[in-house]
Write a protein that holds these residues in place. Structure first.
Motif, PDB file in Angstrom:
ATOM      1  N   GLY A 117      -5.956  19.069  -4.486  1.00  0.00           N
ATOM      2  CA  GLY A 117      -4.658  19.733  -4.420  1.00  0.00           C
ATOM      3  C   GLY A 117      -4.807  21.240  -4.451  1.00  0.00           C
ATOM      4  N   GLN A 118      -5.641  21.734  -5.336  1.00  0.00           N
ATOM      5  CA  GLN A 118      -5.864  23.177  -5.424  1.00  0.00           C
ATOM      6  C   GLN A 118      -6.584  23.700  -4.184  1.00  0.00           C
ATOM      7  N   GLU A 119      -7.504  22.898  -3.631  1.00  0.00           N
ATOM      8  CA  GLU A 119      -8.203  23.287  -2.408  1.00  0.00           C
ATOM      9  C   GLU A 119      -7.233  23.361  -1.230  1.00  0.00           C
ATOM     10  N   GLY A 120      -6.332  22.400  -1.126  1.00  0.00           N
ATOM     11  CA  GLY A 120      -5.363  22.406  -0.030  1.00  0.00           C
ATOM     12  C   GLY A 120      -4.452  23.619  -0.069  1.00  0.00           C
ATOM     13  N   ILE A 121      -3.996  23.974  -1.270  1.00  0.00           N
ATOM     14  CA  ILE A 121      -3.126  25.141  -1.428  1.00  0.00           C
ATOM     15  C   ILE A 121      -3.891  26.428  -1.096  1.00  0.00           C
ATOM     16  N   ALA A 122      -5.118  26.523  -1.616  1.00  0.00           N
ATOM     17  CA  ALA A 122      -5.927  27.720  -1.361  1.00  0.00           C
ATOM     18  C   ALA A 122      -6.237  27.866   0.123  1.00  0.00           C
ATOM     19  N   ALA A 123      -6.566  26.755   0.784  1.00  0.00           N
ATOM     20  CA  ALA A 123      -6.883  26.809   2.211  1.00  0.00           C
ATOM     21  C   ALA A 123      -5.679  27.242   3.027  1.00  0.00           C
ATOM     22  N   PHE A 124      -4.500  26.797   2.629  1.00  0.00           N
ATOM     23  CA  PHE A 124      -3.280  27.206   3.338  1.00  0.00           C
ATOM     24  C   PHE A 124      -3.066  28.714   3.195  1.00  0.00           C
ATOM     25  N   ILE A 125      -3.211  29.216   1.982  1.00  0.00           N
ATOM     26  CA  ILE A 125      -2.994  30.643   1.735  1.00  0.00           C
ATOM     27  C   ILE A 125      -4.037  31.480   2.471  1.00  0.00           C
ATOM     28  N   GLN A 175      -7.874  13.600   6.222  1.00  0.00           N
ATOM     29  CA  GLN A 175      -6.830  14.033   5.291  1.00  0.00           C
ATOM     30  C   GLN A 175      -7.369  13.988   3.861  1.00  0.00           C
ATOM     31  N   ALA A 176      -6.605  14.548   2.941  1.00  0.00           N
ATOM     32  CA  ALA A 176      -6.999  14.517   1.532  1.00  0.00           C
ATOM     33  C   ALA A 176      -6.973  13.072   1.040  1.00  0.00           C
ATOM     34  N   PRO A 177      -8.121  12.494   0.671  1.00  0.00           N
ATOM     35  CA  PRO A 177      -8.162  11.067   0.354  1.00  0.00           C
ATOM     36  C   PRO A 177      -7.295  10.654  -0.826  1.00  0.00           C
ATOM     37  N   LEU A 178      -7.232  11.465  -1.867  1.00  0.00           N
ATOM     38  CA  LEU A 178      -6.408  11.092  -3.014  1.00  0.00           C
ATOM     39  C   LEU A 178      -4.931  11.040  -2.639  1.00  0.00           C
ATOM     40  N   ALA A 179      -4.493  11.967  -1.795  1.00  0.00           N
ATOM     41  CA  ALA A 179      -3.103  11.990  -1.361  1.00  0.00           C
ATOM     42  C   ALA A 179      -2.796  10.799  -0.461  1.00  0.00           C
ATOM     43  N   VAL A 180      -3.715  10.473   0.452  1.00  0.00           N
ATOM     44  CA  VAL A 180      -3.512   9.319   1.335  1.00  0.00           C
ATOM     45  C   VAL A 180      -3.420   8.034   0.511  1.00  0.00           C
ATOM     46  N   GLN A 181      -4.323   7.880  -0.443  1.00  0.00           N
ATOM     47  CA  GLN A 181      -4.316   6.690  -1.286  1.00  0.00           C
ATOM     48  C   GLN A 181      -3.046   6.620  -2.128  1.00  0.00           C
ATOM     49  N   ALA A 182      -2.577   7.763  -2.614  1.00  0.00           N
ATOM     50  CA  ALA A 182      -1.340   7.793  -3.390  1.00  0.00           C
ATOM     51  C   ALA A 182      -0.150   7.387  -2.533  1.00  0.00           C
ATOM     52  N   LEU A 183      -0.093   7.868  -1.300  1.00  0.00           N
ATOM     53  CA  LEU A 183       1.011   7.523  -0.410  1.00  0.00           C
ATOM     54  C   LEU A 183       1.045   6.023  -0.127  1.00  0.00           C
ATOM     55  N   LYS A 184      -0.125   5.426   0.093  1.00  0.00           N
ATOM     56  CA  LYS A 184      -0.182   3.976   0.315  1.00  0.00           C
ATOM     57  C   LYS A 184       0.396   3.233  -0.881  1.00  0.00           C
ATOM     58  N   LYS A 185      -0.028   3.620  -2.062  1.00  0.00           N
ATOM     59  CA  LYS A 185       0.419   2.940  -3.280  1.00  0.00           C
ATOM     60  C   LYS A 185       1.912   3.174  -3.529  1.00  0.00           C
ATOM     61  N   LEU A 186       2.370   4.392  -3.329  1.00  0.00           N
ATOM     62  CA  LEU A 186       3.782   4.707  -3.569  1.00  0.00           C
ATOM     63  C   LEU A 186       4.701   3.922  -2.635  1.00  0.00           C
ATOM     64  N   ILE A 187       4.332   3.834  -1.367  1.00  0.00           N
ATOM     65  CA  ILE A 187       5.179   3.119  -0.404  1.00  0.00           C
ATOM     66  C   ILE A 187       5.148   1.620  -0.669  1.00  0.00           C
ATOM     67  N   ASP A 188       3.962   1.069  -0.915  1.00  0.00           N
ATOM     68  CA  ASP A 188       3.843  -0.371  -1.122  1.00  0.00           C
ATOM     69  C   ASP A 188       4.556  -0.824  -2.393  1.00  0.00           C
ATOM     70  N   GLU A 189       4.398  -0.060  -3.462  1.00  0.00           N
ATOM     71  CA  GLU A 189       4.990  -0.462  -4.732  1.00  0.00           C
ATOM     72  C   GLU A 189       6.424   0.037  -4.893  1.00  0.00           C
ATOM     73  N   GLY A 190       6.738   1.159  -4.283  1.00  0.00           N
ATOM     74  CA  GLY A 190       8.071   1.723  -4.443  1.00  0.00           C
ATOM     75  C   GLY A 190       9.171   0.954  -3.738  1.00  0.00           C
ATOM     76  N   ARG A 191       8.825   0.211  -2.673  1.00  0.00           N
ATOM     77  CA  ARG A 191       9.868  -0.483  -1.912  1.00  0.00           C
ATOM     78  C   ARG A 191      10.517  -1.609  -2.694  1.00  0.00           C
ATOM     79  N   ASP A 192       9.851  -2.109  -3.743  1.00  0.00           N
ATOM     80  CA  ASP A 192      10.427  -3.169  -4.563  1.00  0.00           C
ATOM     81  C   ASP A 192      11.011  -2.634  -5.868  1.00  0.00           C
ATOM     82  N   ALA A 193      11.012  -1.313  -6.025  1.00  0.00           N
ATOM     83  CA  ALA A 193      11.596  -0.684  -7.208  1.00  0.00           C
ATOM     84  C   ALA A 193      12.940  -0.051  -6.841  1.00  0.00           C
ATOM     85  N   SER A 194      13.708   0.302  -7.844  1.00  0.00           N
ATOM     86  CA  SER A 194      14.946   1.030  -7.575  1.00  0.00           C
ATOM     87  C   SER A 194      14.601   2.397  -7.014  1.00  0.00           C
ATOM     88  N   LEU A 195      15.546   3.006  -6.300  1.00  0.00           N
ATOM     89  CA  LEU A 195      15.294   4.322  -5.710  1.00  0.00           C
ATOM     90  C   LEU A 195      14.954   5.340  -6.784  1.00  0.00           C
TER      91      LEU A 195
END
Length: 262
Positions: free
Chosen positions: A244-252, A204-224
């Motif tokens: 991000g641009q590569e993923g969009i281009a590859a999809f198209i 998978q796209a590594p930056l997106a995977v890393q972002a998801l890990k951080k968002l879920i771990d840190e977001g659960r203790d924040a307000s919605l």
């Protein structure tokens, strides 16, 4: 100690996945100072490795990790005991904050600090022979590596009190029903299953995977509202990234994307 001279850890990289195996089989992989220092060092080094996109953590023999080496407690004074617990917390934190996703492949006993080790990972895949538990109450103690608060957030206060106050062991299937185990496998298929899942994440796209890990771990203790604002901020940054641009281009273009982590 250097990354190439670990006593208790074996490491191997395959297809973007780093396999970290704990080797103290004669003690069911119980933690001591040396092992904690090695795991901390290992996971702090991982974050600097562009060739590693996912990690599988496991143990040898009958234990994933059977908690702390209790025999060492007998010689501790209160200061030494506190220092030991602090080293453990630093170890768990190194795993929790590792940017790459970490999969616990639980082959056997994951008790006390070993259960807390699994809970520090992002995904838990368990053998049918795995046993989980926080049995510190049987020593007149409580878990000190974050397990009490983590398990309470996963299973709720009533179940968490029953588990920690009784100190009973849980099967892998019970762990799955209580939502801290993702998959249960036959013992001889554990590592293949964990490896396949890790390779999927590594693709998978590594930056997106890393972002998801951080968002879920840190977001659960924040307000919605605050957590959702984090989501939008990360999304904007990823949209402007090369991946991000590569993923969009590859999809198209109807082709497989080539993610570089940039």
């Amino acid at each position: 100690m250097t990354g190439s001279s670990y006593r208790y850890l074996e490491r191997q990289v395959q297809d973007g996945v780093l396999f970290v195996t704990i080797r103290r089989e004669e003690k069911l992989n119980a933690m001591n100072d040396g092992m904690m220092a090695e795991l901390t060092d290992c996971f702090l080094r991982i974050r600097e490795r562009a060739d590693v996109r996912a990690v599988v953590l496991t143990g040898t023999g009958k234990g994933f990790m059977a908690g702390a080496d209790i025999e060492g407690y007998g010689s501790f004074d209160i200061g030494q005991f506190f220092a030991f617990q602090q080293k453990g917390r630093e170890m768990y934190r190194a795993i929790e904050t590792c940017p790459q996703p970490v999969i616990a492949a639980v082959n056997g006993y994951a008790l006390g600090g070993g259960f807390e080790l699994a809970l520090s990972c992002d995904i838990v895949i368990a053998s049918e022979k795995a046993k989980f538990g926080l049995p510190e109450v049987k020593l007149g103690l409580v878990p000190g590596g974050g397990g009490v608060q983590k398990i309470a957030r996963i299973v709720g206060p009533f179940v968490a009190k029953e588990l920690t106050m009784s100190g009973r062991f849980l099967t892998a299937e019970e762990g799955k029903s209580l939502l801290f185990v993702n998959q249960v496998t036959e013992p001889d298929k554990l590592m293949d299953t964990a490896a396949a899942f890790a390779r999927m994440l590594a693709g998978q796209a590594p930056l997106a995977v890393q972002a998801l890990k951080k968002l879920i771990d840190e977001g659960r203790d924040a307000s919605l509202e605050t957590a959702q604002a984090y989501d939008r901020s990360y999304l904007a940054n990823l949209f402007h990234s090369e991946d991000g641009q590569e993923g969009i281009a590859a999809f198209i273009e109807k082709r497989t994307p080539r993610f570089q982590g940039k």
